[in-house]
Scaffold this motif. Structure first.
Motif, PDB file in Angstrom:
ATOM      1  N   LEU A   1       9.387  -3.386  -3.361  1.00 13.31           N
ATOM      2  CA  LEU A   1      10.126  -3.508  -4.612  1.00 13.31           C
ATOM      3  C   LEU A   1      10.330  -2.150  -5.282  1.00 13.31           C
ATOM      4  CD1 LEU A   1      11.208  -4.905  -7.132  1.00 13.31           C
ATOM      5  CD2 LEU A   1       8.885  -5.683  -7.637  1.00 13.31           C
ATOM      6  N   THR A   2       9.250  -1.420  -5.507  1.00 15.30           N
ATOM      7  CA  THR A   2       9.291  -0.070  -6.087  1.00 15.30           C
ATOM      8  C   THR A   2       8.162   0.739  -5.463  1.00 15.30           C
ATOM      9  OG1 THR A   2       7.954  -0.864  -7.937  1.00 15.30           O
ATOM     10  CG2 THR A   2      10.337  -0.720  -8.312  1.00 15.30           C
ATOM     11  N   HIS A   3       7.956   1.931  -5.973  1.00 12.57           N
ATOM     12  CA  HIS A   3       6.873   2.779  -5.450  1.00 12.57           C
ATOM     13  C   HIS A   3       5.532   2.429  -6.075  1.00 12.57           C
ATOM     14  CE1 HIS A   3       4.893   6.133  -3.636  1.00 12.57           C
ATOM     15  NE2 HIS A   3       4.677   6.745  -4.784  1.00 12.57           N
ATOM     16  N   THR A   4       5.517   2.123  -7.373  1.00 11.07           N
ATOM     17  CA  THR A   4       4.288   1.757  -8.083  1.00 11.07           C
ATOM     18  C   THR A   4       4.477   0.432  -8.802  1.00 11.07           C
ATOM     19  OG1 THR A   4       4.878   2.814 -10.186  1.00 11.07           O
ATOM     20  CG2 THR A   4       3.849   4.211  -8.490  1.00 11.07           C
ATOM     21  N   PHE A   5       3.351  -0.189  -9.173  1.00  7.86           N
ATOM     22  CA  PHE A   5       3.486  -1.452  -9.889  1.00  7.86           C
ATOM     23  C   PHE A   5       4.001  -1.248 -11.299  1.00  7.86           C
ATOM     24  CE2 PHE A   5       2.521  -5.381 -11.983  1.00  7.86           C
ATOM     25  CZ  PHE A   5       2.917  -6.302 -11.023  1.00  7.86           C
TER      26      PHE A   5
ATOM     27  N   TRP B   1      10.016   9.898   5.667  1.00  9.11           N
ATOM     28  CA  TRP B   1       9.175   9.907   4.467  1.00  9.11           C
ATOM     29  C   TRP B   1       7.997   8.947   4.561  1.00  9.11           C
ATOM     30  CZ3 TRP B   1       9.247   5.049   2.358  1.00  9.11           C
ATOM     31  CH2 TRP B   1      10.381   4.254   2.623  1.00  9.11           C
ATOM     32  N   ARG B   2       8.087   7.943   5.426  1.00 12.11           N
ATOM     33  CA  ARG B   2       6.969   7.010   5.542  1.00 12.11           C
ATOM     34  C   ARG B   2       5.701   7.688   6.064  1.00 12.11           C
ATOM     35  NH1 ARG B   2      11.485   3.908   6.509  1.00 12.11           N
ATOM     36  NH2 ARG B   2      11.557   1.872   5.454  1.00 12.11           N
ATOM     37  N   ASN B   3       5.860   8.708   6.873  1.00 12.24           N
ATOM     38  CA  ASN B   3       4.698   9.408   7.411  1.00 12.24           C
ATOM     39  C   ASN B   3       3.863  10.072   6.319  1.00 12.24           C
ATOM     40  OD1 ASN B   3       5.158   8.699  10.035  1.00 12.24           O
ATOM     41  ND2 ASN B   3       5.865  10.709  10.713  1.00 12.24           N
ATOM     42  N   GLU B   4       4.442  10.247   5.139  1.00 14.38           N
ATOM     43  CA  GLU B   4       3.728  10.912   4.050  1.00 14.38           C
ATOM     44  C   GLU B   4       3.027   9.925   3.120  1.00 14.38           C
ATOM     45  OE1 GLU B   4       3.623  14.159   4.366  1.00 14.38           O
ATOM     46  OE2 GLU B   4       4.957  13.877   6.086  1.00 14.38           O
ATOM     47  N   MET B   5       3.196   8.634   3.333  1.00 13.38           N
ATOM     48  CA  MET B   5       2.598   7.641   2.440  1.00 13.38           C
ATOM     49  C   MET B   5       1.087   7.593   2.651  1.00 13.38           C
ATOM     50  SD  MET B   5       5.498   4.672   2.984  1.00 13.38           S
ATOM     51  CE  MET B   5       5.050   3.580   1.631  1.00 13.38           C
ATOM     52  N   ASP B   6       0.342   7.562   1.547  1.00 13.69           N
ATOM     53  CA  ASP B   6      -1.120   7.537   1.629  1.00 13.69           C
ATOM     54  C   ASP B   6      -1.632   6.275   2.305  1.00 13.69           C
ATOM     55  OD1 ASP B   6      -1.302   9.992   0.374  1.00 13.69           O
ATOM     56  OD2 ASP B   6      -1.552   9.117  -1.631  1.00 13.69           O
ATOM     57  N   GLU B   7      -1.021   5.154   1.966  1.00 13.07           N
ATOM     58  CA  GLU B   7      -1.454   3.855   2.502  1.00 13.07           C
ATOM     59  C   GLU B   7      -0.283   3.224   3.249  1.00 13.07           C
ATOM     60  OE1 GLU B   7      -4.427   2.784   2.558  1.00 13.07           O
ATOM     61  OE2 GLU B   7      -5.405   4.126   1.134  1.00 13.07           O
ATOM     62  N   ILE B   8       0.097   3.867   4.352  1.00 18.58           N
ATOM     63  CA  ILE B   8       1.311   3.477   5.072  1.00 18.58           C
ATOM     64  C   ILE B   8       1.282   2.014   5.500  1.00 18.58           C
ATOM     65  CG2 ILE B   8       0.317   4.559   7.139  1.00 18.58           C
ATOM     66  CD1 ILE B   8       4.057   3.962   6.417  1.00 18.58           C
TER      67      ILE B   8
ATOM     68  N   LEU C   1      -0.568  -0.664   4.264  1.00 20.40           N
ATOM     69  CA  LEU C   1      -0.548  -1.586   3.133  1.00 20.40           C
ATOM     70  C   LEU C   1       0.774  -1.503   2.376  1.00 20.40           C
ATOM     71  CD1 LEU C   1      -4.185  -1.101   1.765  1.00 20.40           C
ATOM     72  CD2 LEU C   1      -3.295  -3.052   3.060  1.00 20.40           C
ATOM     73  N   GLU C   2       1.284  -0.288   2.187  1.00 19.53           N
ATOM     74  CA  GLU C   2       2.491  -0.112   1.377  1.00 19.53           C
ATOM     75  C   GLU C   2       3.758  -0.574   2.090  1.00 19.53           C
ATOM     76  OE1 GLU C   2       2.969   3.519  -1.078  1.00 19.53           O
ATOM     77  OE2 GLU C   2       1.117   4.180  -0.115  1.00 19.53           O
ATOM     78  N   ASP C   3       3.835  -0.322   3.381  1.00 20.23           N
ATOM     79  CA  ASP C   3       5.116  -0.518   4.050  1.00 20.23           C
ATOM     80  C   ASP C   3       5.148  -1.684   5.019  1.00 20.23           C
ATOM     81  OD1 ASP C   3       7.800   0.739   4.218  1.00 20.23           O
ATOM     82  OD2 ASP C   3       7.310   0.832   6.345  1.00 20.23           O
ATOM     83  N   MET C   4       3.977  -2.144   5.500  1.00 21.74           N
ATOM     84  CA  MET C   4       3.976  -3.210   6.497  1.00 21.74           C
ATOM     85  C   MET C   4       3.251  -4.461   6.021  1.00 21.74           C
ATOM     86  SD  MET C   4       5.190  -3.780   9.484  1.00 21.74           S
ATOM     87  CE  MET C   4       5.386  -5.542   9.385  1.00 21.74           C
ATOM     88  N   SER C   5       2.039  -4.304   5.510  1.00 22.00           N
ATOM     89  CA  SER C   5       1.248  -5.475   5.123  1.00 22.00           C
ATOM     90  C   SER C   5       1.935  -6.291   4.037  1.00 22.00           C
ATOM     91  CB  SER C   5      -0.139  -5.040   4.648  1.00 22.00           C
ATOM     92  OG  SER C   5      -0.844  -4.386   5.685  1.00 22.00           O
TER      93      SER C   5
END
Length: 339
Positions: free
Chosen positions: A100-104, A164-171, A173-177
């Protein structure tokens, strides 16, 4: 019936695949493409045959130059809130790629501000529309195995996404889970209560952040879900949907390799296979079709902003849990937009 006219914002790698989905769905017409990268616009033109006059560097330019009904936003999550608000201000309905967005906080702000506009916002949770997931939900609604007690959920892939996904801290949880958490809510038709998560980075990982995680979720009615996911798997992989085992008082339902099997507690021997229906559309096109029908019939789309923010809250709570090493209550997030 008039076609729904679409401005697509974002024509990178995944955006280009969306352009192909739009071209194959006969209920929409591509009005314009927006991207800040000239090479992406050139690729979009090659795919769609749109003239240069319908390729733009900003949504504001496109909305002023062409007639459109909706914006399809396929850009990095950090841009979702601002672009969605631009689209709403231009009088457009909005479809966002997940998350939805980057942060809640951004999600809660978008939710509140969206109430000012008589327009629909949907997040494309395409996994919901796959025949195996739709059928699993139906079996649970029919209580084939009685009341659900707990679920085991596994996801295992070795996948290099790049960019840019490679730079996500929680790749993971954030992008797949997020897909899998949304499936849990969908098939159970219940909301999560609390979550405890631990994420980590196996030493062979090609991601900068954490591509693996163990998550325990308690849903309403004390239903427990034990979830493990990894994007740097070794050995046998699951499908993108993952493997799901739902246990109830009268047996279990297993989804393995997107095939469903029912084990009845009072019967010995092999499980019975479940025949899956043919889908009218692919998963992303099904999501798009639901949105088009929602616009035409003046109803909310299935994965509206109001619904999807709950899946996103579970994701954000899991990320907070893994960072703080404690169980997190989902209402800590939900209360931000219900008060």
């Amino acid at each position: 019936m008039n076609k729904i006219r679409v401005i697509q914002v974002g024509a990178g790698r995944f955006g280009q695949s969306w352009l192909k989905v739009l071209s194959e769905y006969d209920q929409v017409e591509l009005a314009a493409v927006v991207d800040v990268v000239p090479d992406n616009l050139a690729a979009a033109s090659a795919i769609t045959q749109l003239p240069d006059s319908r390729l733009f560097g900003s949504l504001d330019e496109a909305a002023q130059a062409v007639e459109a009904d909706m914006a399809l936003i396929v850009t990095p999550p950090a841009t979702h809130k601002s672009i969605a608000l631009q689209a709403l201000q231009a009088g457009l309905h909005v479809v966002l790629e997940k998350p939805l967005t980057h942060t809640f906080d951004e999600a809660a702000e978008l939710y509140e501000q969206s109430k000012r506009y008589d327009r629909k916002i949907m997040i494309s949770q395409n996994y919901r529309w796959r025949p195996c997931i739709q059928t699993l939900k139906k079996l649970l609604q029919e209580q084939i195995i009685g009341r659900v007690g707990y679920i085991e959920y596994d996801f295992r892939k070795a996948h290099q996404v790049g960019g840019w996904r490679n730079e996500m801290d929680e790749i993971l949880l954030e992008d797949m889970s997020l897909h899998h958490f949304d499936i849990m809510r969908f098939i159970l038709d219940k909301e999560p209560v609390d979550v405890y998560a631990q994420s980590f980075r196996p030493y062979w990982s090609w991601f900068n952040g954490n591509p693996s995680a163990s998550v325990v979720i308690r849903f309403e009615d004390n239903i427990r879900v034990n979830y493990f996911g990894s994007w740097v798997n070794r050995g046998r992989e699951t499908t993108w949907n993952g493997d799901i085992r739902v246990y109830g008082e009268h047996g279990a339902i297993e989804m393995t390799d997107d095939q469903l099997f029912i084990w009845k507690q009072d019967k010995e021997g092999e499980p019975s296979a479940v025949e899956l229906p043919e889908a009218a559309y692919g998963d992303r096109m099904s999501s798009l079709n639901d949105f088009v029908e929602a616009i035409r019939n003046h109803r909310e789309p299935v994965t509206s902003l109001a619904d999807n923010i709950k899946s996103f809250a579970l994701t954000c709570a899991a990320i907070q849990s893994t960072r703080e090493g404690r169980s997190v209550t989902i209402n800590d997030f939900i209360s931000k937009y219900t008060r």
